[in-house]
Design a protein around this motif. Structure first.
Motif, PDB file in Angstrom:
ATOM      1  N   LYS A  61      -1.016   4.376  -0.087  1.00 37.29           N
ATOM      2  CA  LYS A  61      -1.921   5.236   0.672  1.00 37.29           C
ATOM      3  C   LYS A  61      -2.883   4.373   1.481  1.00 37.29           C
ATOM      4  CE  LYS A  61      -1.873   9.187  -2.521  1.00 37.29           C
ATOM      5  NZ  LYS A  61      -2.704  10.116  -3.331  1.00 37.29           N
ATOM      6  N   GLN A 105       0.832  -1.203   0.000  1.00 32.19           N
ATOM      7  CA  GLN A 105       0.000   0.000   0.000  1.00 32.19           C
ATOM      8  C   GLN A 105       0.866   1.252   0.000  1.00 32.19           C
ATOM      9  OE1 GLN A 105      -2.676  -0.539   3.444  1.00 32.19           O
ATOM     10  NE2 GLN A 105      -4.348  -0.220   2.007  1.00 32.19           N
ATOM     11  N   GLU A 162      -6.237   2.223   0.245  1.00 31.34           N
ATOM     12  CA  GLU A 162      -6.217   1.996  -1.195  1.00 31.34           C
ATOM     13  C   GLU A 162      -5.624   0.619  -1.509  1.00 31.34           C
ATOM     14  OE1 GLU A 162      -4.387   5.107  -3.382  1.00 31.34           O
ATOM     15  OE2 GLU A 162      -5.851   6.626  -2.771  1.00 31.34           O
ATOM     16  N   ASN A 218       2.781   9.631  -2.320  1.00 28.98           N
ATOM     17  CA  ASN A 218       2.227   9.945  -1.006  1.00 28.98           C
ATOM     18  C   ASN A 218       3.321  10.498  -0.100  1.00 28.98           C
ATOM     19  OD1 ASN A 218       0.890  10.139   1.412  1.00 28.98           O
ATOM     20  ND2 ASN A 218       0.653   7.943   1.728  1.00 28.98           N
ATOM     21  N   TYR A 268       3.760   9.033   3.417  1.00 30.04           N
ATOM     22  CA  TYR A 268       3.878   7.580   3.534  1.00 30.04           C
ATOM     23  C   TYR A 268       4.577   7.145   4.820  1.00 30.04           C
ATOM     24  CZ  TYR A 268       5.591   2.854   2.689  1.00 30.04           C
ATOM     25  OH  TYR A 268       5.887   1.528   2.820  1.00 30.04           O
ATOM     26  N   GLU A 278       2.145   7.414   7.665  1.00 29.94           N
ATOM     27  CA  GLU A 278       0.883   6.685   7.530  1.00 29.94           C
ATOM     28  C   GLU A 278       1.066   5.173   7.430  1.00 29.94           C
ATOM     29  OE1 GLU A 278      -1.672  10.216   5.274  1.00 29.94           O
ATOM     30  OE2 GLU A 278      -0.878   8.523   4.108  1.00 29.94           O
TER      31      GLU A 278
END
Length: 209
Positions: free
Chosen positions: A40, A38, A43, A63, A66, A69
């Motif tokens: 994001k 992943q 997603e 992103n 990243y 997150e």
């Protein structure tokens, strides 16, 4: 073998038969790793091919958040920053390694590659099919001629967590490091070698790229 303080800092801040014949070790046409994970939150997973550095830069371009997150600085990260003692004690690598394989490469450049591998470590790293003695190898990192190779001796494509690739590269870096005194306060550290998985179906190599 003595591990020098320079690389304690470097790593703490970073968070069967031979599969790669020596004569093939400097071939740049070898495939690069394919990372699947992943980019994001929420997603679907995507696949990106490149070295760990190239993959990380593409991920963070898509992103910029990243790291916080999904990556190293995420509260859900399974990767922790390591110093040398925990590295020596962990059980994700085998004791089946050799320092006699490969050619000297700069240990600091290997450390750079390891840091990028840990930066993308919460996902999957793939290598193509191979056979024992002539593995399907992918270049997971290549910095200033110092390469980290993931090699697959199985007949099907290999999918490993990227963190395991990084952990095994760290093990070789630690166990197979040598240091040359350059005079004054200058030292240069080198490393090379190969480490096998417990079932000898894959291995990680530090060598020229």
């Amino acid at each position: 073998m003595k591990v020098f303080p320079t690389f304690v800092y470097l790593l703490a801040g970073a968070v069967a038969a031979a599969a790669l014949p020596a004569e093939k070790s400097a071939v740049f046409g070898m495939s690069k790793i394919t990372w699947t994970g992943q980019v994001k939150p929420g997603e679907p997973a995507v696949s990106i091919t490149g070295t760990a550095e190239e993959i990380y830069k593409r991920i963070t371009k898509i992103n910029p958040n990243y790291d916080y997150e999904l990556g190293l600085k995420s509260p859900n990260s399974t990767v922790t920053r390591r110093d040398l003692e925990p590295i020596k004690k962990r059980a994700t690598t085998s004791s089946d390694f050799t320092c006699a394989y490969g050619n000297d490469v700069d240990a600091e450049s290997i450390g750079v590659g390891i840091r990028y591998l840990y930066s993308i470590a919460n996902a999957d790293c793939a290598a193509p099919p191979g056979v024992p003695g002539d593995g399907g190898c992918s270049v997971s990192s290549c910095n200033d001629g110092a390469g980290i190779f993931l090699c697959n001796d199985a007949s099907s494509e290999l999918h490993n967590p990227c963190t395991i690739v990084a952990d095994n590269a760290v093990e070789v870096l630690i166990q197979c490091q040598s240091t040359t005194y350059n005079g004054g306060s200058s030292w240069t550290s080198y490393t090379h070698g190969q480490i096998f998985s417990l079932d000898h179906s894959w291995n990680v190599i530090l060598n020229k790229c």
